[in-house]
Design an enzyme around this catalytic site. Structure first.
Site, PDB file in Angstrom:
ATOM      1  N   ARG A 196     -20.003-105.666  91.973  1.00 29.31           N
ATOM      2  CA  ARG A 196     -19.222-106.144  93.115  1.00 29.31           C
ATOM      3  C   ARG A 196     -19.484-107.615  93.422  1.00 29.31           C
ATOM      4  NH1 ARG A 196     -19.158-101.546  97.886  1.00 29.31           N
ATOM      5  NH2 ARG A 196     -18.655 -99.743  96.588  1.00 29.31           N
ATOM      6  N   LYS A 209     -31.401 -92.043  83.836  1.00 29.99           N
ATOM      7  CA  LYS A 209     -31.983 -90.958  84.608  1.00 29.99           C
ATOM      8  C   LYS A 209     -32.055 -91.385  86.073  1.00 29.99           C
ATOM      9  CE  LYS A 209     -36.977 -91.704  84.706  1.00 29.99           C
ATOM     10  NZ  LYS A 209     -37.318 -91.339  86.081  1.00 29.99           N
ATOM     11  N   HIS A 215     -36.203 -93.538  78.634  1.00 28.34           N
ATOM     12  CA  HIS A 215     -36.870 -94.668  77.970  1.00 28.34           C
ATOM     13  C   HIS A 215     -38.189 -94.269  77.315  1.00 28.34           C
ATOM     14  CE1 HIS A 215     -39.055 -94.931  81.872  1.00 28.34           C
ATOM     15  NE2 HIS A 215     -40.017 -95.411  81.126  1.00 28.34           N
ATOM     16  N   LYS A 226     -40.180 -95.449  73.123  1.00 34.30           N
ATOM     17  CA  LYS A 226     -41.485 -96.039  72.832  1.00 34.30           C
ATOM     18  C   LYS A 226     -41.874 -95.776  71.385  1.00 34.30           C
ATOM     19  CE  LYS A 226     -43.161 -95.584  77.596  1.00 34.30           C
ATOM     20  NZ  LYS A 226     -43.284 -97.018  77.866  1.00 34.30           N
ATOM     21  N   GLU A 274     -50.977 -92.955  86.657  1.00 34.69           N
ATOM     22  CA  GLU A 274     -50.760 -94.297  87.187  1.00 34.69           C
ATOM     23  C   GLU A 274     -51.817 -94.602  88.241  1.00 34.69           C
ATOM     24  OE1 GLU A 274     -46.544 -95.408  87.998  1.00 34.69           O
ATOM     25  OE2 GLU A 274     -46.189 -93.274  87.669  1.00 34.69           O
ATOM     26  N   ASP A 331     -39.619 -86.791  88.632  1.00 36.60           N
ATOM     27  CA  ASP A 331     -39.714 -88.167  88.157  1.00 36.60           C
ATOM     28  C   ASP A 331     -40.349 -88.259  86.784  1.00 36.60           C
ATOM     29  OD1 ASP A 331     -39.354 -91.012  88.658  1.00 36.60           O
ATOM     30  OD2 ASP A 331     -41.536 -91.125  88.838  1.00 36.60           O
ATOM     31  N   HIS A 356     -39.541 -87.061  81.128  1.00 42.81           N
ATOM     32  CA  HIS A 356     -40.458 -87.735  80.208  1.00 42.81           C
ATOM     33  C   HIS A 356     -41.391 -86.773  79.471  1.00 42.81           C
ATOM     34  CE1 HIS A 356     -38.847 -91.299  81.799  1.00 42.81           C
ATOM     35  NE2 HIS A 356     -39.678 -91.492  82.793  1.00 42.81           N
ATOM     36  N   LYS A 358     -49.932 -90.285  90.690  1.00 44.25           N
ATOM     37  CA  LYS A 358     -50.114 -91.659  91.146  1.00 44.25           C
ATOM     38  C   LYS A 358     -51.470 -91.797  91.840  1.00 44.25           C
ATOM     39  CE  LYS A 358     -45.217 -92.796  91.660  1.00 44.25           C
ATOM     40  NZ  LYS A 358     -45.250 -93.847  90.627  1.00 44.25           N
TER      41      LYS A 358
END
Length: 488
Positions: free
Chosen positions: A47, A156, A186, A190, A224, A243, A248, A338
């Site tokens: 846009r 995704k 993704h 890898k 993480e 997630d 994954h 996390k």
């Protein structure tokens, strides 16, 4: 390497973060390596009112840091940016698509291109049905003749449940053919993930041992150190299960567990992936609390844009089985979270121990001989086994045989998006998810999410940031590894 046909790559949502941070830098790297088509138009669509030059300047600012880091001259960057164009229009309004259609026609004639177009949806998921429908309404979903094509790449998350994923699949297949739909993950781009297939199927020393007779358990993790950072609004509606695990880690598990395809072509490979997902044993309701552990790091509810009463999990540990001839009785484990001690993604193959202990210090249990495939960081493969310590007697010590993946090439490993973008332009769907595989994975995950929804905060275990996750994880029975810094 075979180059893709001359074509147009249309990026919807081109003024967003994904385009500047991943897509254009990856395309630039492909350009540097001479892998892009000889005549390629990259058409950004969004846009925001940019001219071609203004959009190029914006993307130059995203690309310059990496260009300067590699000491490349700006003339090369200028040559790449000549392939980049822009069109401003409202992609949610079907009446504005003639603007895009006209721009595509002009660029095809200007650059003497065939009628071959790849659409990339770098947009919020709410647009995954809208844009394809608008393309169909304006007859932009089909090439004019059989020499051309249309392909669509969808980011995704692909659905939020089995029913939503199935509905989205049906909608897309009503507009595009299945072979024209590229559902991107993704993780599969890898290098170290792809290397699992080569490690397994090109080496006679591993494949004969890759089964229930010699493997004690398999652990797949993605940890993480950071929290949700600025993504609280998004993450609080998704959580660790959707997630990380649903896409994954499930896809990664399929590479570890699949049978050898008859030939190394996209459809035979994806056939074997579907077989794995269909063989995963679904939990009985009474098993879920024992086999799946969910946690939330302390302080999560105070993060920006997070519900102060949030029931969203930031950690998941789970144990499950694959009911087929190869894997019957072998436990698989997923761990992701996390605010954990180390940032790492890896696959650990724990081989069975020797049936009898003969030496002092000899390791016993399922963690003695293990193959560790490190996906990130420090992409590597380590094989652990016991050897005699120097000196008198037969005292044994566990040692490692290490291989670093970057030793195969002087250049840095390519970004996952480089491989996946190139594959979409080539028409190679090997590393893209097929609709039946996605639906099979959602069928396994959906009952767990529903069980958690019914329980509310009950069974959502807190854990301290920087810890190994909830202490309840140890009831799953995975073997801790003090050498790898793992969180389980």
């Amino acid at each position: 390497m075979i180059k893709a046909d001359n074509q147009i790559l249309v990026i919807f949502g081109a003024s967003g973060d994904l385009t500047g941070r991943k897509l254009l830098p990856s395309l630039y790297e492909l350009f540097l390596r001479g892998l892009l088509p000889d005549r390629l138009v990259i058409l950004g669509a969004s846009r925001t009112a940019y001219t071609d030059e203004e959009f190029r300047e914006q993307q130059r600012n995203h690309l310059l840091p990496s260009v300067q880091k590699k000491n490349l001259d700006e003339a090369t960057l200028d040559n790449f940016l000549k392939h980049v164009y822009y069109v401003a229009f409202n992609s949610s309004d079907t009446t504005e698509y003639p603007t895009l259609k006209k721009r595509l026609k002009e660029l095809r004639e200007q650059e003497d291109l065939p009628d071959k177009v790849v659409y990339y949806l770098a947009t919020p998921p709410s647009m995954y049905e809208v844009i394809p429908q608008c393309l169909k309404d304006n007859r932009m979903h089909r090439a004019a003749d059989k020499t051309g094509y249309r392909r669509i790449v969808v980011e995704k998350p692909f659905g939020t449940s089995y029913e939503s994923a199935r509905a989205l699949n049906e909608h897309l297949r009503s507009i595009f053919k299945e072979e024209e739909i590229y559902r991107i993950d993704h993780y599969l781009g890898k290098e170290t993930v792809q290397n699992i297939l080569v490690l397994r199927f090109s080496n006679g020393i591993f494949e004969p041992l890759w089964n229930r007779n010699y493997i004690d358990s398999i652990e797949i993790s993605a940890a993480e150190t950071l929290g949700v950072e600025k993504r609280g609004g998004y993450y609080d509606t998704v959580g660790a299960m959707k997630d990380m695990i649903q896409n994954h880690l499930m896809q990664l598990m399929s590479f570890v567990a699949m049978e050898s395809p008859s030939v190394f072509d996209p459809e035979p490979i994806r056939d074997e992936i579907v077989k794995v997902f269909r063989a995963v044993r679904h939990y009985e309701k009474w098993e879920m609390d024992d086999m799946v552990v969910r946690g939330q790091y302390e302080g999560y509810r105070k993060e920006e844009n997070v519900n102060p009463n949030s029931e969203t999990e930031t950690y998941v540990g789970m144990k499950f089985f694959i009911d087929n001839w190869r894997w019957s009785g072998v436990p698989f484990y997923f761990f992701t979270g996390k605010k954990l001690p180390a940032k790492t993604s890896e696959v650990i193959i724990n081989f069975r121990s020797t049936p009898h202990t003969l030496f002092v210090g000899q390791c016993s249990g399922g963690s003695c001989n293990r193959l560790v495939i490190r996906i990130q960081p420090d992409e590597s493969i380590t094989l652990r086994f016991g050897l005699k310590m120097p000196g008198a007697g037969f005292k044994v010590k566990q040692v490692g045989m290490d291989f670093r993946y970057d030793s195969l090439a002087s250049a840095s490993l390519p970004d996952a998006y480089e491989r996946l973008l190139l594959d979409a332009m080539l028409g190679d769907s090997t590393l893209y998810a097929r609709s039946d595989a996605l639906e099979a994975s959602w069928k396994f995950i959906d009952p767990i999410l529903q069980h958690w929804k019914n329980k509310g905060v009950e069974g959502l275990f807190p854990y301290e940031p920087g810890s190994n996750g909830p202490k309840e994880t140890f009831r799953l029975g995975a073997t801790p590894d003090s050498d790898c810094g793992c969180h389980f």
